[in-house]
Design a protein around this motif. Structure first.
Motif, short mmCIF file in Angstrom:
data_model
loop_
_atom_site.label_atom_id
_atom_site.label_comp_id
_atom_site.label_asym_id
_atom_site.label_seq_id
_atom_site.Cartn_x
_atom_site.Cartn_y
_atom_site.Cartn_z
N PHE A 25 -122.13 -31.10 -5.54
CA PHE A 25 -121.13 -30.13 -5.16
C PHE A 25 -121.14 -30.05 -3.65
N SER A 26 -119.96 -30.13 -3.03
CA SER A 26 -120.02 -30.15 -1.57
C SER A 26 -119.10 -29.15 -0.89
N PHE A 27 -119.54 -28.72 0.26
CA PHE A 27 -118.74 -27.94 1.19
C PHE A 27 -118.32 -28.87 2.31
N LEU A 28 -117.02 -29.03 2.47
CA LEU A 28 -116.52 -29.86 3.56
C LEU A 28 -115.81 -28.94 4.54
N GLY A 29 -116.25 -28.96 5.76
CA GLY A 29 -115.59 -28.07 6.71
C GLY A 29 -115.99 -28.39 8.13
N PRO A 30 -115.19 -27.96 9.09
CA PRO A 30 -115.47 -28.24 10.50
C PRO A 30 -116.65 -27.42 11.02
N ASN A 31 -117.06 -27.69 12.23
CA ASN A 31 -118.12 -26.91 12.87
C ASN A 31 -117.76 -25.44 12.87
N GLY A 32 -118.72 -24.62 12.53
CA GLY A 32 -118.49 -23.18 12.59
C GLY A 32 -117.75 -22.62 11.39
N ALA A 33 -117.56 -23.45 10.35
CA ALA A 33 -116.81 -22.98 9.18
C ALA A 33 -117.61 -21.96 8.37
N GLY A 34 -118.92 -21.98 8.52
CA GLY A 34 -119.76 -21.06 7.77
C GLY A 34 -120.59 -21.74 6.69
N LYS A 35 -120.68 -23.06 6.76
CA LYS A 35 -121.42 -23.81 5.75
C LYS A 35 -122.91 -23.48 5.78
N GLY B 170 -131.26 -36.04 -12.48
CA GLY B 170 -131.05 -34.70 -13.04
C GLY B 170 -131.03 -33.56 -12.04
N THR B 171 -131.25 -33.88 -10.73
CA THR B 171 -131.24 -32.81 -9.75
C THR B 171 -129.80 -32.44 -9.37
N THR B 172 -129.51 -31.16 -9.45
CA THR B 172 -128.22 -30.68 -9.00
C THR B 172 -128.21 -30.67 -7.48
N ILE B 173 -127.12 -31.09 -6.89
CA ILE B 173 -127.10 -31.19 -5.42
C ILE B 173 -125.98 -30.38 -4.80
N PHE B 174 -126.37 -29.57 -3.85
CA PHE B 174 -125.41 -28.80 -3.06
C PHE B 174 -125.45 -29.35 -1.66
N LEU B 175 -124.31 -29.84 -1.22
CA LEU B 175 -124.33 -30.54 0.06
C LEU B 175 -123.23 -30.03 0.98
N THR B 176 -123.54 -29.95 2.26
CA THR B 176 -122.48 -29.62 3.20
C THR B 176 -122.28 -30.82 4.11
N THR B 177 -121.08 -30.97 4.57
CA THR B 177 -120.82 -32.10 5.46
C THR B 177 -119.55 -31.83 6.24
N HIS B 178 -119.41 -32.48 7.37
CA HIS B 178 -118.09 -32.48 7.98
C HIS B 178 -117.55 -33.91 8.07
N TYR B 179 -118.20 -34.82 7.33
CA TYR B 179 -117.67 -36.18 7.21
C TYR B 179 -116.82 -36.30 5.97
N MET B 180 -115.55 -36.67 6.17
CA MET B 180 -114.64 -36.83 5.05
C MET B 180 -115.16 -37.85 4.05
N ASP B 181 -115.56 -39.01 4.59
CA ASP B 181 -115.95 -40.09 3.68
C ASP B 181 -117.19 -39.71 2.87
N GLU B 182 -118.04 -38.94 3.49
CA GLU B 182 -119.25 -38.52 2.78
C GLU B 182 -118.90 -37.62 1.59
N ALA B 183 -118.04 -36.65 1.87
CA ALA B 183 -117.63 -35.75 0.80
C ALA B 183 -116.92 -36.54 -0.29
N ASP B 184 -116.05 -37.44 0.13
CA ASP B 184 -115.26 -38.23 -0.80
C ASP B 184 -116.15 -39.12 -1.68
N ASN B 185 -117.11 -39.77 -1.03
CA ASN B 185 -117.96 -40.72 -1.74
C ASN B 185 -118.97 -40.08 -2.68
N LEU B 186 -119.51 -38.98 -2.25
CA LEU B 186 -120.65 -38.44 -2.97
C LEU B 186 -120.29 -37.38 -4.02
N SER B 187 -119.28 -36.57 -3.70
CA SER B 187 -119.15 -35.33 -4.46
C SER B 187 -118.48 -35.50 -5.81
N ASP B 188 -118.95 -34.73 -6.78
CA ASP B 188 -118.20 -34.54 -8.00
C ASP B 188 -117.08 -33.54 -7.73
#
Ligand code: ATP
Ligand code: MG
Lengths: 279, 325
Positions: free
Chosen positions: B34-44, B186-204
Motif C-alpha cells: 500500500f503506498s502513499f505517493l506525494g510531493p515533499n511536504g505532503a504529510g507522508k 506475507g509481510t504487509t507493506i506500507f510505503l511512501t514515495t515521491h517516485y511515480m515509477d516506484e509507486a506504479d511498479n510496487l503498489s497494489d
C-alpha cells in the motif's frame, strides 16, 4: 519474561566507550592528571599551613594530598556523570534515537541503561584515581587489613555508584529535553561550579561563610566526599589542624541523602522521557 | 485481502497552527503493498510517524494489527518494522552490532537473534560486511541494512518511508524485487514515495496524497484509466485556438495545457482518433509541429489529480523534484 532491556542500552554505550580510543584514553588519563597537578601543587602549601597547628594526641594526622584525593574522586565522578547523558542527545540529533523510541523497549530502560554505563565509567575512573593516588603518596587504607580494605573499597563504590546514578538521571533528563549539545554544556557548566566549590571536596568547610557552609552540608558532592573519606581514611583524623570525626550515623545519613537525590532525579528523568517526542 | 491490517479513520495532525495531516482515512488489507505517493511536504512521514507511535495521535482513530495506536502503543511497536526516511544507523557500529542491537531492543532471544541475523545478512547480501563499520558501507548497502533490520523481527507490517531515496537505478530495481519478495512471504507493506515509477511498479494500491489529504486512491491501472485510454500530446503554431477546436470532438474527454503544447485525453483508441485531430487542426490553418501518442503514465495521473506540472522525476537528479506551491 524478566526484562533486561536496559542491558541492551548499556551494551551499546559500552561498545562506544571502548571504541573511541581517544575518548577512552582521555577519560582515563584526565582524573590522574587532576590528581597529579592539582594535588601535588596544592598540598605543598596547605601542608605548610597545617604544620603550625599542634597535633591532637592519639588522632592520626592526614596529609592534604590524601584529604584532597577523596575530593578528586568525587569531582571526577561528578563531571563524568553530568556528561553521561550526552550520548542520548547525540543519538537524538543523529536520528538514532528513533529506532529506540519506536521499539517496544520501555523508556525507563533507556534511563537505566545509560545510568548503568555511566556508573561503570565512573567506577573505572575512580579505580584509576585511587591506584594513581597510591602511587604518588596518597595514604588511603593506611594500616587496614586486607578484609578491611575490601570492605572500604565496596563502601566507596557504593557511594560513588549512588552519587553517579543520581547525576546520570539528571543528565539524561536534560539531554532528552535539549536540542543542542551546547545547551547541555551550558547548563552543566553553570551547575557544576557551585556544586563543586560549595562542597567539602578541596577545602575544609569551616573556612566558608555560613551560607556556603549550609549549602555544602546538603550538597550531594559533600555526601560523597564524606563517604569516601570515611571508608578510605577513617572515622577520626586531622588535616591542616582540623579535626574530622565521622560516626556510622553520619555516613548512613550521607548515603540516604544520595539515595533520595537519586530517586528524585529518576522522577525528573522519567517525567522528561514520558513526554519526549523524537521524530 | 479479506482482513485488514491497518485501519485509519479521520487522522489529523497539527504542528502548531499548521495542519500537516488533514483528515486521512484508509484501510490496508493483509498482504497488500500500500503506498502513499506525494510531493515533499505532503504529510507522508508525519502520517507514518503517527502510525508507528513516534508522534502522539492527536485526532482520529488508528488500528494496526488489531491494536489501537492510541492505547496499545507497545503492542503496535511489537508488530511493526520500520525503515525511516533518513538513515538511522550508528556509523560507529558494525553491521552485526546494528542487527544484534535491534534484536535485543525487540526482546528476541539469543538463539533467535543468531538465526535471524544470519538469514537477514544472506537476504540483503551483506554477509561479507558483517564486521565492517557502518561508516565504511556504501549508501546502497546502508539502505539494504536498514531494510534488513526492519525485517529482522518478522513484523506483521513493514513501514518503508521513501525506501529507495538516493539509490542508483540498478540498486533501486533490486530493492523493489526485494520488497516484493518480502511481501510474497506475507509481510504487509506500507510505503511512501515521491517516485511515480516506484509507486506504479510496487503498489497494489496507490494513494495520491497532497497537502495532508488523500486526493485519489486505487490500483495503479484504475488510476490511469480515470485519464481515459490514450494520451495525445501536440505542439502547434497556435495552441489556444487548436485547443478550442479539439474540445468539441467526439471521443475526447479532456484537453489541458502542458509545457509548450497541449495534452489531450481520449476515451477511445488513440491511433484512430489522432488522424482526425490532426486533420481538424490543419483544416483551420494551424500547423502541427510535434505529435506524441502514449498510454497514461503515473506522472500523468499525478498531474491530473494534483493539477501540478510535473518535472522529470528520475532518481539521480535533484532530490527536490517537487516544489510546494
Ligand atoms: N516537527 C515539525 N514541526 C513543524 N512542522 C513540521 C514538522 N515536521 C514536518 N513538518 C511540516 O509538515 C509538513 C509535512 O511534512 P512531512 O515530513 O510529513 O512530509 P513528507 O510528505 O514526508 O515530505 P517528504 O517527501 O519531503 O519526506 C511539511 O510542510 C513540514 O514542513
Ligand atoms: Mg517524508
Amino acid at each position: 519474561m524478566v526484562n533486561y532491556g536496559f542491558m541492551t542500552i548499556y551494551w551499546r554505550d559500552m561498545i562506544r566507550f571502548v571504541r573511541f580510543k581517544t575518548l577512552l584514553i582521555s577519560s582515563l588519563i584526565q582524573p590522574a592528571l587532576w590528581m597529579a597537578f592539582f594535588g601535588i601543587a596544592m598540598s605543598a602549601s596547605f601542608d605548610r599551613l597545617g604544620a603550625s597547628i599542634p597535633p591532637i594526641p592519639g588522632v592520626p594526622e592526614v596529609q592534604y594530598l590524601t584529604f584532597m584525593a577523596a575530593g578528586v574522586i568525587a569531582m571526577t565522578t561528578l563531571f563524568t556523570s553530568l556528561f553521561g547523558g550526552i550520548v542520548l542527545l547525540f543519538d537524538k540529533n543523529w536520528g538514532l534515537m528513533r529506532e529506540i523510541m519506536a521499539s517496544p523497549l520501555p523508556r525507563d530502560h533507556i534511563i537505566f541503561g545509560i545510568a548503568l554505563s555511566g556508573m561503570t565509567k565512573s567506577f573505572i575512573q575512580v579505580m584509576i584515581v585511587m591506584i594513581f593516588g597510591l602511587l604518588i603518596g596518597v595514604s588511603f587504607f593506611a594500616g587496614y587489613t586486607i578484609a578491611h580494605t575490601v570492605v572500604a573499597l565496596l563502601g566507596i563504590m557504593l557511594f560513588v555508584g549512588m552519587f553517579s546514578i543520581g547525576f546520570l538521571f539528571f543528565s539524561a533528563a536534560i539531554s532528552i529535553s535539549m536540542d543542542t549539545p551546547e545547551g547541555l554544556q551550558g547548563i552543566i557548566t553553570l551547575l557544576s561550579m557551585p556544586i563543586f566549590f560549595a562542597s567539602n571536596a578541596l577545602y575544609p568547610v569551616s573556612a566558608f561563610p555560613p551560607v556556603l557552609q549550609a549549602i555544602s552540608t546538603v550538597n550531594p558532592l559533600s555526601q560523597l566526599v564524606n563517604g569516601v573519606r570515611y571508608f578510605a581514611i577513617g572515622d577520626n583524623f586531622t588535616t591542616m589542624g582540623i579535626h574530622y570525626v565521622y560516626t556510622p550515623a553520619d555516613i548512613l545519613l550521607s548515603f540516604t541523602v544520595l539515595g533520595i537525590f537519586a530517586i528524585s532525579m529518576f522522577g525528573v528523568a522519567w517525567w522528561r522521557f514520558k513526554s519526549a517526542v523524537v521524530t | 485481502m479479506s482482513t485488514s491490517i491497518i485501519e485509519v479513520e479521520g487522522l489529523e495532525h497539527q504542528y502548531g497552527d499548521f495542519k500537516a495531516v488533514n483528515g486521512i482515512s484508509f484501510t490496508v488489507g493483509k498482504g497488500e503493498i500500500f503506498s502513499f505517493l506525494g510531493p515533499n511536504g505532503a504529510g507522508k512521514s508525519t502520517a507514518i510517524n503517527i502510525l508507528i507511535t513516534l508522534l502522539k495521535l492527536q485526532k482520529g482513530e488508528a488500528c494496526i494489527a488489531g491494536y489501537d495506536v492510541r492505547t496499545e502503543a507497545e503492542k503496535v511497536r511489537e508488530s511493526i518494522g520500520i525503515v525511516f526516511q533518513e538513515v538511522t544507523l550508528d556509523r560507529d557500529m558494525t553491521v552485526w552490532e546494528i542487527l544484534e542491537f535491534h534484536g535485543r531492543l525487540y526482546g528476541m532471544t539469543r538463539p533467535d537473534r543468531k538465526e535471524r541475523i544470519a538469514e537477514i545478512l544472506e537476504l540483503v547480501k551483506l554477509g561479507g560486511q558483517k564486521d565492517m563499520l557502518v561508516k565504511k558501507l556504501s549508501g546502497g548497502m546502508k539502505r539494504r541494512l536498514e531494510i534488513g533490520r526492519g525485517l529482522m523481527t518478522r513484523p506483521i507490517v513493514l513501514f518503508l518511508d521513501e525506501p529507495t531515496i538516493g539509490l542508483d537505478p540498478q540498486t533501486r530495481m533490486r530493492m523493489w524485487d526485494y520488497i516484493r519478495t518480502v511481501n510474497d512471504e506475507g509481510t504487509t507493506i506500507f510505503l511512501t514515495t515521491h517516485y511515480m515509477d516506484e509507486a506504479d511498479n510496487l503498489s497494489d494500491r496507490i494513494n495520491i496524497i497532497d497537502h495532508g489529504k488523500i486526493i485519489a486512491s486505487g490500483k495503479p491501472w484504475e488510476l490511469k484509466n480515470e485519464l481515459g485510454q490514450d494520451l495525445v500530446y501536440l505542439e502547434t503554431s497556435d495552441n489556444p485556438r487548436a485547443r478550442s477546436i479539439i474540445t468539441d470532438l467526439v471521443s475526447i474527454s479532456g484537453v489541458s495545457d502542458k509545457g509548450k503544447g497541449i495534452l489531450i485525453t481520449t476515451n477511445d483508441d488513440g491511433t484512430k482518433i489522432l488522424p482526425l485531430i490532426i486533420e481538424e487542426i490543419r483544416n483551420s490553418g494551424i500547423s502541427v509541429i510535434t505529435v506524441n501518442l502514449k498510454k497514461p503514465s503515473m506522472d500523468d495521473v499525478f498531474v491530473h489529480f494534483t493539477g501540478r506540472e510535473l518535472r522529470d522525476d528520475k532518481p539521480g537528479k535533484s532530490p527536490a523534484t517537487f516544489r510546494r506551491r
